[in-house]
Design a protein around this motif. Structure first.
Motif, mmCIF file in Angstrom:
data_model
loop_
_atom_site.group_PDB
_atom_site.id
_atom_site.type_symbol
_atom_site.label_atom_id
_atom_site.label_comp_id
_atom_site.label_asym_id
_atom_site.label_seq_id
_atom_site.Cartn_x
_atom_site.Cartn_y
_atom_site.Cartn_z
ATOM 1 N N VAL A 162 0.843 -1.204 0.000
ATOM 2 C CA VAL A 162 0.000 0.000 0.000
ATOM 3 C C VAL A 162 0.875 1.250 0.000
ATOM 4 C CG1 VAL A 162 -1.668 1.334 1.344
ATOM 5 C CG2 VAL A 162 -1.963 -1.136 1.088
ATOM 6 N N LEU A 163 1.954 1.233 0.780
ATOM 7 C CA LEU A 163 2.889 2.360 0.805
ATOM 8 C C LEU A 163 3.482 2.603 -0.582
ATOM 9 C CD1 LEU A 163 4.696 4.443 2.251
ATOM 10 C CD2 LEU A 163 6.266 2.567 2.791
ATOM 11 N N VAL A 164 3.910 1.537 -1.235
ATOM 12 C CA VAL A 164 4.482 1.657 -2.577
ATOM 13 C C VAL A 164 3.439 2.191 -3.555
ATOM 14 C CG1 VAL A 164 5.449 0.361 -4.520
ATOM 15 C CG2 VAL A 164 6.219 -0.130 -2.187
ATOM 16 N N SER A 165 2.222 1.704 -3.440
ATOM 17 C CA SER A 165 1.147 2.172 -4.324
ATOM 18 C C SER A 165 0.882 3.658 -4.129
ATOM 19 C CB SER A 165 -0.134 1.363 -4.067
ATOM 20 O OG SER A 165 -1.187 1.799 -4.901
ATOM 21 N N PHE A 166 0.809 4.099 -2.869
ATOM 22 C CA PHE A 166 0.609 5.527 -2.588
ATOM 23 C C PHE A 166 1.734 6.351 -3.210
ATOM 24 C CE2 PHE A 166 -2.032 5.127 1.605
ATOM 25 C CZ PHE A 166 -3.091 4.638 0.868
ATOM 26 N N TYR A 167 2.965 5.870 -3.102
ATOM 27 C CA TYR A 167 4.125 6.614 -3.604
ATOM 28 C C TYR A 167 4.152 6.637 -5.135
ATOM 29 C CZ TYR A 167 8.970 7.851 -4.578
ATOM 30 O OH TYR A 167 10.099 8.456 -5.073
ATOM 31 N N ARG A 168 3.892 5.486 -5.763
ATOM 32 C CA ARG A 168 4.028 5.388 -7.219
ATOM 33 C C ARG A 168 2.876 6.045 -7.965
ATOM 34 N NH1 ARG A 168 4.468 -0.059 -9.725
ATOM 35 N NH2 ARG A 168 5.265 1.181 -11.461
ATOM 36 N N PHE A 169 1.677 5.928 -7.426
ATOM 37 C CA PHE A 169 0.506 6.340 -8.196
ATOM 38 C C PHE A 169 -0.176 7.577 -7.638
ATOM 39 C CE2 PHE A 169 1.013 1.699 -8.703
ATOM 40 C CZ PHE A 169 1.380 1.703 -10.045
ATOM 41 N N GLY A 170 0.500 8.266 -6.743
ATOM 42 C CA GLY A 170 0.047 9.583 -6.323
ATOM 43 C C GLY A 170 -0.969 9.558 -5.210
ATOM 44 N N GLY A 171 -1.238 10.738 -4.716
ATOM 45 C CA GLY A 171 -2.174 10.936 -3.623
ATOM 46 C C GLY A 171 -2.220 12.410 -3.313
ATOM 47 N N PRO A 172 -2.799 12.786 -2.202
ATOM 48 C CA PRO A 172 -2.845 14.196 -1.831
ATOM 49 C C PRO A 172 -1.441 14.779 -1.739
ATOM 50 C CG PRO A 172 -4.327 12.917 -0.467
ATOM 51 C CD PRO A 172 -3.514 11.938 -1.241
ATOM 52 N N PRO A 173 -1.257 16.067 -2.057
ATOM 53 C CA PRO A 173 0.065 16.684 -2.015
ATOM 54 C C PRO A 173 0.633 16.705 -0.591
ATOM 55 C CG PRO A 173 -1.658 18.343 -2.285
ATOM 56 C CD PRO A 173 -2.310 17.009 -2.474
ATOM 57 N N GLY A 174 1.952 16.711 -0.527
ATOM 58 C CA GLY A 174 2.628 16.789 0.757
ATOM 59 C C GLY A 174 3.212 15.474 1.222
ATOM 60 N N GLY A 175 2.728 14.375 0.703
ATOM 61 C CA GLY A 175 3.300 13.072 1.047
ATOM 62 C C GLY A 175 2.948 12.556 2.420
ATOM 63 N N ALA A 176 2.039 13.244 3.144
ATOM 64 C CA ALA A 176 1.698 12.790 4.496
ATOM 65 C C ALA A 176 1.032 11.425 4.481
ATOM 66 C CB ALA A 176 0.779 13.809 5.169
ATOM 67 N N TRP A 177 0.354 11.093 3.381
ATOM 68 C CA TRP A 177 -0.321 9.794 3.303
ATOM 69 C C TRP A 177 0.665 8.632 3.387
ATOM 70 C CZ3 TRP A 177 -5.260 8.563 3.826
ATOM 71 C CH2 TRP A 177 -6.216 9.560 3.663
ATOM 72 N N LEU A 178 1.936 8.907 3.061
ATOM 73 C CA LEU A 178 2.926 7.831 3.112
ATOM 74 C C LEU A 178 3.195 7.368 4.546
ATOM 75 C CD1 LEU A 178 5.505 9.124 0.475
ATOM 76 C CD2 LEU A 178 3.605 7.534 0.152
ATOM 77 N N LEU A 179 2.879 8.217 5.513
ATOM 78 C CA LEU A 179 3.070 7.827 6.913
ATOM 79 C C LEU A 179 1.993 6.860 7.387
ATOM 80 C CD1 LEU A 179 3.966 11.309 8.447
ATOM 81 C CD2 LEU A 179 5.538 9.461 7.807
ATOM 82 N N LEU A 180 0.836 6.892 6.738
ATOM 83 C CA LEU A 180 -0.281 6.061 7.180
ATOM 84 C C LEU A 180 0.022 4.568 7.087
ATOM 85 C CD1 LEU A 180 -3.186 5.786 8.173
ATOM 86 C CD2 LEU A 180 -3.951 6.068 5.799
ATOM 87 N N PRO A 181 0.523 4.056 5.935
ATOM 88 C CA PRO A 181 0.845 2.615 5.903
ATOM 89 C C PRO A 181 1.935 2.227 6.892
ATOM 90 C CG PRO A 181 0.733 3.528 3.685
ATOM 91 C CD PRO A 181 0.704 4.691 4.620
ATOM 92 N N LEU A 182 2.887 3.143 7.162
ATOM 93 C CA LEU A 182 3.926 2.832 8.138
ATOM 94 C C LEU A 182 3.320 2.666 9.530
ATOM 95 C CD1 LEU A 182 6.782 5.271 7.020
ATOM 96 C CD2 LEU A 182 6.650 2.796 6.677
#
Length: 241
Positions: free
Chosen positions: A125-145
């Protein structure tokens, strides 16, 4: 060789206790696993082979999350792979109890696959968020962690509770005799892996998927706090006893 119907009847008598099991696992995953265990028995498969097949379905689905762009068809395929893998994860234990072919190696392999599954699904899920985009700022990448941390800690703490509790035969016997609670089974639904799998058909709507993923992460965090307090009290009580 026994008929499939006969094997299914024997498997119904070789079930683990329903205590502490959610409604999904009790009425969906275990029956599906029972059917797959009967098929595996007819095919002459061993419990470890069933575990390996479970890993193929699960890790194939997880790879799809990380490698393919989110879409409705991907969500359906990922859910199918995860759900079949989860049912096979139930089938290997049922087959072991039916045939008496289980052992420490099988239990070890089952736990290794479960642990790898819990880690990799959130990494994907983390890789998917990173590769295929999401809300700006990248904060969503912390959620899967964060969800990964909660999932692994829950798994490890629960496994330790089970293993340490086995040394107290009196506590184990009392637990085995306790009836399964329907209210508890309903309350445990949000923490069930099968319910988590139901999130993946939403991959075709990334914003909805992220929102659902965030809600489940929060719910699992609350369950972790409750479980840790409960398990600590239980182990402390075993020492006092």
């Amino acid at each position: 060789m026994e008929s499939t119907g006969t094997v299914l009847r024997e498997l119904r008598g070789a079930q683990k206790s329903s205590k502490g099991v959610s409604l999904y696992s009790r009425f969906v995953n275990r029956p599906a696993g029972r059917l797959l265990a009967a098929v595996a028995f007819r095919l002459g498969l061993t419990p470890n082979q069933v575990t390996s097949v479970s890993a193929v379905f699960t890790f194939g689905a997880v790879a799809g999350v990380a490698l393919a762009e989110p879409s409705w068809w991907l969500g359906a395929a990922v859910y199918a792979g995860l759900a079949v893998g989860f049912a096979l994860d139930s089938a290997d234990g049922q087959l072991a109890r039916l045939t008496g072919g289980g052992g420490p190696d099988g239990e070890w392999l089952d736990h290794v696959v479960d642990c790898a599954k819990m880690i990799l699904v959130h990494v994907a899920v983390l890789v998917s968020f990173y590769r295929f985009g999401g809300p700006p700022g990248g904060a969503w990448l912390l959620l899967p962690l964060g969800f990964l941390f909660v999932a692994v800690l829950t798994f490890c703490a629960g496994l330790l509770r089970e293993q340490l509790g086995r040394s107290a035969a009196r506590g184990a016997a009392a637990s085995a005799g306790a009836p399964a609670s329907r209210v508890r089974a309903v309350a445990l639904l949000p923490a069930d892996y099968g319910v988590f799998c139901l999130l993946f058909p939403l991959l075709g709507a990334p914003a909805v998927f992220r929102a659902g993923y965030a809600v489940l992460a929060a719910v699992h965090t609350l369950f972790l706090v409750a479980f840790l307090a409960k398990w600590f009290r239980e182990l402390k009580a075993l020492r006092a006893g």
